[in-house]
Design a protein around this motif. Sequence first.
Motif: not given
Length: 489
Positions: A198-199, A229, A201-204, A206, A216, A243-244
């Motif tokens: 599960k993310i 991040v 912090s940040g993002r997964t 795109k 990640v 980014v994550g």
Amino acid sequence: MFFTYLRRELRRRRKAALVVASGLALGIALVIVVSSVSSGMNRAQDKVLESLYGLGTDMTVTKAAAPPGEGDTTRRPRFEFDAQDSDDDSEQSQDIVMVEGFETLASTTVAQVGKQDGVADAVGGLSVRVMKVNGEFKRGEIEPGQQPEQSGPGSGNGGGSGGGDTVRGGGAAFDVDSYTVYGTDVAHQGLGPLTSSKITSGRTFKATETAAKVAVVDSAYAKEQSLAVGKKLTVSGTAFEIVGIATADSGDAAANVYLPLGQAQTLADAKDKVTTVYVQAADSQRIDAVKAAIQKNISGTTVTTSADLADTVSGSLSTASDLAKGVGKWLSYVVLAAAFLVAGLLTSAAVSRRVREFGTLKALGWRSGRVTRQVAGEALVNGLVGGALGIGIGLAGAWIITAFSPTLTAQLGGGTGGGGGPRMIAGGQGGPVRQSASKALDIALTAPVSLATIGLAVALAVAGGLVAGGFGGWRASRLRPADALRRVE
């Protein structure tokens, strides 16, 4: 008349009815608990698969292992450092990126698998291992030795010059850091190991970042390496922006670092290659058929399902699963059969004590079938009462197991996609050697009770009542009115 007589007789014989119902309740409760625990074991084994391959994965496709003696034994990591003409100590650093297990499939295999009948989705991924060697060479200091004071043949200046010189200090000191990288298809993120995390912090990724230099990172590895991040992670000379941060739902993460598939292929020199194809079946009941179709139509592949994985699991999860499926089920069957037998015998014995009653009823005009139905009705009610008690006790037992959630350990061998597979470690004078990885996962046991289990309990309650009623009804049907007259005092 039937229900009036039934209600009166059950009230009059409450203790006997409670004994029969309690026996049936014990057997039914044990069946519910064992069935629920077995269902929990299956869920735990599914979690083991999810922790390795990701949510929704029903099976994985990898390259078939080469026969013994036909494997390429020349593939091993090799570190080469440049010589530097300098009086200063020289620092050296090098990354080696290797495909996990050294076995790959063509990327076109993903499309081939996706076309098989019964396959809902198929996604490819590349698992690699990065070994980073960092250190320095240190020059030693030469200390001139003492020249021996002697003369004679062979003791000239040329023969003894430097004969006693010694080198002190110097050598080499290198640190080896090894971590795993998984190349994920960012355009199809519904399957694969990243879905088991599960993310936080940040993002997964795109869907458009197929060629982007982004990453990640697993939370445990990020904490160990002080990554966050926005920072940069350099892999084999290429800088990736983090980014994550992802946290595994259970156990260890499948990989330390997640990169877009194309970037991982470039780093590992494995263009258009994947190590694993993650497959989701359209119907969970057809998994075996899908497996057979893939193995038949796509040569050189090995298909692993959750059932296959369960066979390779060791540890307390495997032991508990074997006990639940073996000893537990047989014990529940034996107890249930004994409860049925005891209920039947007690009902038959109760009929024997009611000889005068049934003989009188027959003398008043009751037919044998009516007497039999009356006894069977009483036994059926006892069975339903026992079923209700058994369901209550069974649900309580399942709730206690789920509330305490005992932790079981699943020990997995290496070599099966995801984060598993051969690992490279630094090994003495022989250089890096291959070591089979193992992975231990802690799984919390639950005991879910399904509607099917409740339905089974109701069916067992009815069956127990019918068995007991059959014993008693057979006994009652053999009574004659004359028997009542012989019992009159």
